[in-house]
Design a protein around this motif. Structure first.
Motif, short mmCIF file in Angstrom:
data_model
loop_
_atom_site.label_atom_id
_atom_site.label_comp_id
_atom_site.label_asym_id
_atom_site.label_seq_id
_atom_site.Cartn_x
_atom_site.Cartn_y
_atom_site.Cartn_z
N ARG A 20 13.69 8.23 -12.73
CA ARG A 20 14.00 7.51 -11.49
C ARG A 20 15.40 7.89 -11.00
O ARG A 20 15.64 7.98 -9.79
CB ARG A 20 13.89 6.00 -11.75
CG ARG A 20 14.01 5.12 -10.54
CD ARG A 20 13.02 5.44 -9.43
NE ARG A 20 11.65 5.60 -9.88
CZ ARG A 20 10.63 5.86 -9.07
NH1 ARG A 20 10.81 5.98 -7.76
NH2 ARG A 20 9.41 6.02 -9.56
N HIS A 23 15.09 11.29 -9.36
CA HIS A 23 14.47 11.09 -8.04
C HIS A 23 15.48 10.50 -7.05
O HIS A 23 15.57 10.93 -5.90
CB HIS A 23 13.25 10.18 -8.19
CG HIS A 23 12.78 9.56 -6.91
ND1 HIS A 23 12.17 10.29 -5.90
CD2 HIS A 23 12.84 8.27 -6.44
CE1 HIS A 23 11.88 9.48 -4.89
NE2 HIS A 23 12.28 8.25 -5.20
N ASP A 53 15.95 2.86 -4.43
CA ASP A 53 15.08 2.38 -5.52
C ASP A 53 15.87 1.58 -6.56
O ASP A 53 15.46 1.51 -7.72
CB ASP A 53 14.38 3.57 -6.20
CG ASP A 53 13.08 3.97 -5.51
OD1 ASP A 53 12.52 3.15 -4.75
OD2 ASP A 53 12.62 5.10 -5.75
N LYS A 56 13.85 -0.70 -8.66
CA LYS A 56 12.55 -0.16 -9.12
C LYS A 56 12.32 -0.36 -10.62
O LYS A 56 11.19 -0.56 -11.04
CB LYS A 56 12.51 1.34 -8.77
CG LYS A 56 11.20 2.02 -9.07
CD LYS A 56 10.23 1.93 -7.94
CE LYS A 56 8.95 2.70 -8.26
NZ LYS A 56 8.02 2.69 -7.12
N HIS A 86 10.15 -3.95 -4.85
CA HIS A 86 11.43 -3.27 -5.10
C HIS A 86 12.17 -2.91 -3.82
O HIS A 86 13.40 -2.78 -3.83
CB HIS A 86 11.24 -2.04 -5.99
CG HIS A 86 10.70 -0.83 -5.28
ND1 HIS A 86 9.38 -0.67 -4.96
CD2 HIS A 86 11.33 0.29 -4.84
CE1 HIS A 86 9.21 0.49 -4.35
NE2 HIS A 86 10.39 1.10 -4.26
N HIS A 112 12.03 1.32 3.06
CA HIS A 112 11.76 2.69 2.61
C HIS A 112 10.33 2.91 2.14
O HIS A 112 9.84 4.03 2.15
CB HIS A 112 12.78 3.13 1.53
CG HIS A 112 12.42 2.71 0.13
ND1 HIS A 112 12.88 1.56 -0.45
CD2 HIS A 112 11.65 3.30 -0.81
CE1 HIS A 112 12.40 1.46 -1.68
NE2 HIS A 112 11.64 2.49 -1.93
N THR A 113 9.61 1.85 1.77
CA THR A 113 8.24 2.04 1.26
C THR A 113 7.20 1.96 2.37
O THR A 113 6.31 2.80 2.44
CB THR A 113 7.94 0.99 0.17
OG1 THR A 113 8.91 1.10 -0.86
CG2 THR A 113 6.55 1.20 -0.42
N ARG A 136 9.03 15.78 -5.75
CA ARG A 136 7.70 15.26 -5.42
C ARG A 136 6.70 16.42 -5.44
O ARG A 136 6.99 17.51 -4.91
CB ARG A 136 7.69 14.64 -4.02
CG ARG A 136 8.57 13.42 -3.86
CD ARG A 136 7.96 12.22 -4.54
NE ARG A 136 8.41 10.98 -3.92
CZ ARG A 136 8.37 9.81 -4.52
NH1 ARG A 136 7.91 9.71 -5.76
NH2 ARG A 136 8.78 8.72 -3.91
N ALA A 174 -4.84 -2.07 -2.03
CA ALA A 174 -4.55 -2.96 -0.90
C ALA A 174 -3.46 -2.34 -0.03
O ALA A 174 -2.48 -1.81 -0.55
CB ALA A 174 -4.10 -4.31 -1.42
N ASP A 176 -0.51 -2.62 2.74
CA ASP A 176 0.46 -3.55 3.33
C ASP A 176 0.32 -3.50 4.85
O ASP A 176 0.41 -2.42 5.43
CB ASP A 176 1.88 -3.14 2.89
CG ASP A 176 2.91 -4.21 3.23
OD1 ASP A 176 2.79 -4.85 4.31
OD2 ASP A 176 3.84 -4.40 2.44
N THR A 179 2.71 -1.27 6.66
CA THR A 179 2.47 0.18 6.66
C THR A 179 1.58 0.54 7.84
O THR A 179 1.82 1.53 8.56
CB THR A 179 1.80 0.63 5.34
OG1 THR A 179 2.54 0.11 4.24
CG2 THR A 179 1.74 2.15 5.23
O1 DGI Z 1 9.46 3.94 -5.16
P1 DGI Z 1 8.90 5.33 -4.98
O2 DGI Z 1 7.83 5.64 -5.99
O3 DGI Z 1 9.94 6.39 -4.95
O4 DGI Z 1 8.22 5.40 -3.54
P2 DGI Z 1 7.78 4.16 -2.61
O5 DGI Z 1 8.83 3.15 -2.57
O6 DGI Z 1 7.33 4.77 -1.30
O7 DGI Z 1 6.55 3.57 -3.33
C1 DGI Z 1 5.52 4.47 -3.50
C2 DGI Z 1 4.22 3.80 -3.65
O8 DGI Z 1 4.08 2.75 -2.71
C3 DGI Z 1 3.14 4.84 -3.33
O9 DGI Z 1 2.27 4.92 -4.44
C4 DGI Z 1 2.47 4.32 -2.13
C5 DGI Z 1 2.79 2.84 -2.22
N1 DGI Z 1 2.62 2.18 -0.94
C6 DGI Z 1 3.12 2.49 0.27
N2 DGI Z 1 2.58 1.71 1.20
C7 DGI Z 1 1.74 0.87 0.52
C8 DGI Z 1 1.79 1.16 -0.84
N3 DGI Z 1 1.07 0.52 -1.79
C9 DGI Z 1 0.26 -0.46 -1.39
N4 DGI Z 1 -0.46 -1.12 -2.30
N5 DGI Z 1 0.14 -0.80 -0.07
C10 DGI Z 1 0.86 -0.16 0.91
O10 DGI Z 1 0.70 -0.44 2.10
#
Ligand code: DGI
Ligand code: FE
Ligand code: FE
Length: 191
Positions: A20, A23, A53, A56, A86, A112-113, A136, A174, A176, A179
């Motif tokens: 991590r 990354h 993160d 995380k 996170h 960020h997610t 990645r 599921a 979000d 997103t």
């Molecule tokens: O924390 P990282 O692994 O660096 O990256 P991140 O914060 O983008 O989290 C990555 C994960 O989050 C990836 O497997 C996709 C997931 N993710 C993104 N949008 C959604 C989601 N997971 C769910 N369940 N629902 C979402 O809408």
């Protein structure tokens, strides 16, 4: 590197596992490169990358306890998928544990997610850097998205959201609603 980022890098290293941390550094440098390209503040991009993160590696049950303690409201999807926490918890820690007072940096960590509609340049940079950093290798279209990131950032954001939604659908994970909302905001269709 600024003294502040140097000190922050040392602190962050202690809270993350090896992978991590690698990354995290990669996101900080990738975000810096995108900041160079698009004329955003390089040191702020590096800071946001270092912090994105920061929550995380906290165990999920602990994440939930901390949110409770700090009064961070969890959405239904976060309750079902604690891994999503996170981002929001990280934003809180960026401000209150790491002493960041730049709202744009805090927002970049928070979104960020999932992203969010109408992201700032820095938010888009962190969202994209997290996906394309050199370590990645899982996502499809990475080569295209990496090139796109340096030619058309909004299109890169759109493609990342599109591919992430497809990936989550295939996994029957599921999704979000945030997103999806972000995707609808950035979706421009074929030109
Ligand atoms: O924390 P990282 O692994 O660096 O990256 P991140 O914060 O983008 O989290 C990555 C994960 O989050 C990836 O497997 C996709 C997931 N993710 C993104 N949008 C959604 C989601 N997971 C769910 N369940 N629902 C979402 O809408
Ligand atoms: Fe993350
Ligand atoms: Fe990340």
């Amino acid at each position: 590197m600024t003294e502040k980022n140097y000190e922050l890098k040392k602190k962050i290293k202690k809270t993350l596992d090896k992978d991590r941390y690698q990354h995290t550094l990669a996101v900080a440098y990738t975000a810096s490169c995108l900041a160079m390209k698009y004329g955003s503040d390089i040191d702020d991009a590096f800071t946001a990358g270092l912090l994105h993160d920061c929550a995380k590696c906290i165990p999920n049950d602990e994440k939930i306890k901390l949110c409770d303690k700090y009064g961070i409201r969890l959405t239904d999807i976060e309750k079902k998928n604690p891994a999503l926490i996170h981002a929001g918890l990280g934003a809180y820690l960026a401000e209150h544990k790491y002493g960041i007072n730049n709202k744009d940096i805090i927002n970049a960590v928070r979104t960020h997610t999932t992203g969010e509609p109408g992201m700032s340049l820095l938010q888009k940079i962190i969202f994209t850097a997290d996906y394309i950093e050199p370590g990645r290798n899982q996502a499809k279209n990475l080569r295209e998205v990496r090139a796109l990131a340096f030619t058309d950032l909004d299109k890169a954001v759109e493609t990342i959201l599109h591919d992430t939604l497809n990936y989550l659908n295939d996994k029957t994970a599921a999704i979000d609603p945030e997103t999806e909302r972000t995707y609808r905001f950035y979706y421009r269709g074929e030109e």
